[in-house]
Design a protein around this motif. Structure first.
Motif, mmCIF file in Angstrom:
data_model
loop_
_atom_site.group_PDB
_atom_site.id
_atom_site.type_symbol
_atom_site.label_atom_id
_atom_site.label_comp_id
_atom_site.label_asym_id
_atom_site.label_seq_id
_atom_site.Cartn_x
_atom_site.Cartn_y
_atom_site.Cartn_z
ATOM 1 N N GLY A 152 0.776 -1.232 0.000
ATOM 2 C CA GLY A 152 0.000 0.000 0.000
ATOM 3 C C GLY A 152 0.806 1.279 0.000
ATOM 4 N N PHE A 153 2.110 1.179 -0.184
ATOM 5 C CA PHE A 153 2.945 2.379 -0.231
ATOM 6 C C PHE A 153 3.006 2.887 -1.667
ATOM 7 C CE2 PHE A 153 4.409 0.154 3.552
ATOM 8 C CZ PHE A 153 4.362 1.176 4.485
ATOM 9 N N VAL A 154 2.914 4.208 -1.816
ATOM 10 C CA VAL A 154 2.894 4.797 -3.148
ATOM 11 C C VAL A 154 4.218 5.449 -3.527
ATOM 12 C CG1 VAL A 154 0.397 5.096 -3.238
ATOM 13 C CG2 VAL A 154 1.811 6.907 -2.254
ATOM 14 N N GLU A 155 4.994 5.881 -2.527
ATOM 15 C CA GLU A 155 6.305 6.463 -2.808
ATOM 16 C C GLU A 155 7.157 6.408 -1.553
ATOM 17 O OE1 GLU A 155 5.737 10.491 -4.058
ATOM 18 O OE2 GLU A 155 5.174 11.178 -2.064
ATOM 19 N N TRP A 156 8.454 6.575 -1.744
ATOM 20 C CA TRP A 156 9.402 6.588 -0.632
ATOM 21 C C TRP A 156 10.607 7.389 -1.051
ATOM 22 C CZ3 TRP A 156 7.167 2.412 -2.801
ATOM 23 C CH2 TRP A 156 7.886 1.770 -3.784
ATOM 24 N N ARG A 157 11.329 7.878 -0.050
ATOM 25 C CA ARG A 157 12.475 8.734 -0.321
ATOM 26 C C ARG A 157 13.737 7.927 -0.581
ATOM 27 N NH1 ARG A 157 16.447 10.965 2.682
ATOM 28 N NH2 ARG A 157 15.573 10.213 4.619
ATOM 29 N N LYS A 158 13.990 6.907 0.228
ATOM 30 C CA LYS A 158 15.252 6.191 0.114
ATOM 31 C C LYS A 158 15.044 4.708 0.371
ATOM 32 C CE LYS A 158 20.006 6.712 1.705
ATOM 33 N NZ LYS A 158 20.884 7.429 2.644
ATOM 34 N N LEU A 159 15.682 3.878 -0.461
ATOM 35 C CA LEU A 159 15.641 2.427 -0.339
ATOM 36 C C LEU A 159 17.075 1.939 -0.345
ATOM 37 C CD1 LEU A 159 14.032 -0.270 -0.519
ATOM 38 C CD2 LEU A 159 14.163 -0.023 -2.999
ATOM 39 N N ARG A 160 17.470 1.214 0.728
ATOM 40 C CA ARG A 160 18.863 0.770 0.783
ATOM 41 C C ARG A 160 18.971 -0.598 1.451
ATOM 42 N NH1 ARG A 160 18.094 4.283 4.901
ATOM 43 N NH2 ARG A 160 19.014 3.810 6.913
ATOM 44 N N TRP A 161 20.014 -1.316 1.068
ATOM 45 C CA TRP A 161 20.333 -2.640 1.589
ATOM 46 C C TRP A 161 21.344 -2.480 2.715
ATOM 47 C CZ3 TRP A 161 19.113 -7.658 1.251
ATOM 48 C CH2 TRP A 161 20.066 -8.600 1.593
ATOM 49 N N ASP A 162 21.089 -3.097 3.866
ATOM 50 C CA ASP A 162 22.001 -2.964 4.996
ATOM 51 C C ASP A 162 22.034 -4.261 5.802
ATOM 52 O OD1 ASP A 162 23.732 -1.825 6.862
ATOM 53 O OD2 ASP A 162 22.110 -0.882 7.988
ATOM 54 N N HIS A 163 23.063 -5.047 5.611
ATOM 55 C CA HIS A 163 23.308 -6.273 6.381
ATOM 56 C C HIS A 163 22.102 -7.208 6.447
ATOM 57 C CE1 HIS A 163 26.372 -3.425 7.851
ATOM 58 N NE2 HIS A 163 27.144 -4.498 7.797
ATOM 59 N N GLY A 164 21.550 -7.561 5.303
ATOM 60 C CA GLY A 164 20.453 -8.517 5.265
ATOM 61 C C GLY A 164 19.076 -7.924 5.464
ATOM 62 N N ILE A 165 19.005 -6.614 5.553
ATOM 63 C CA ILE A 165 17.727 -5.923 5.750
ATOM 64 C C ILE A 165 17.589 -4.824 4.698
ATOM 65 C CG2 ILE A 165 16.394 -4.467 7.343
ATOM 66 C CD1 ILE A 165 16.601 -7.216 8.451
ATOM 67 N N TRP A 166 16.414 -4.730 4.102
ATOM 68 C CA TRP A 166 16.103 -3.586 3.238
ATOM 69 C C TRP A 166 15.525 -2.499 4.120
ATOM 70 C CZ3 TRP A 166 17.502 -2.734 -1.577
ATOM 71 C CH2 TRP A 166 17.854 -3.818 -2.373
ATOM 72 N N LYS A 167 16.111 -1.323 4.089
ATOM 73 C CA LYS A 167 15.633 -0.178 4.864
ATOM 74 C C LYS A 167 14.988 0.823 3.910
ATOM 75 C CE LYS A 167 18.860 -0.665 8.629
ATOM 76 N NZ LYS A 167 19.849 -0.005 9.482
#
Length: 93
Positions: free
Chosen positions: A47-62
């Protein structure tokens, strides 16, 4: 017989060991876990339409500042592979 110097033999052994240790590390590389397009698709399904930042960090997507259609903004973390929600924090308006 041709005698090879100790330095050349040592260099060959070091190169072989370096290559042997690198191959197993790359053999377990999972492209699905590293593909932001799959994370994007999962976020849209959530249900998310947009986001500012997507990054990979030690096995987790932030994901920072993910906005839903109702205007609420969240920071969230998704587990790699399963893309299950690990943490959801609502940002204050």
């Amino acid at each position: 017989m041709i005698e090879v110097s100790r330095i050349v033999r040592l260099a060959c052994v070091a190169t072989t060991l370096a290559f042997a240790s690198a191959v197993p590390a790359s053999a377990h590389h999972d492209e699905v876990k590293d593909d932001p397009a799959i994370v994007t698709e999962r976020l849209h399904r959530m249900g998310f339409v947009e986001w500012r930042k997507l990054r990979w960090d030690h096995g987790i997507w932030k994901v920072d500042d993910a906005r839903r259609e109702n205007g609420h903004v969240y920071d969230l973390q998704l587990e790699a592979g399963s893309f299950d929600l690990v943490r959801l924090t609502r940002e204050r308006s």
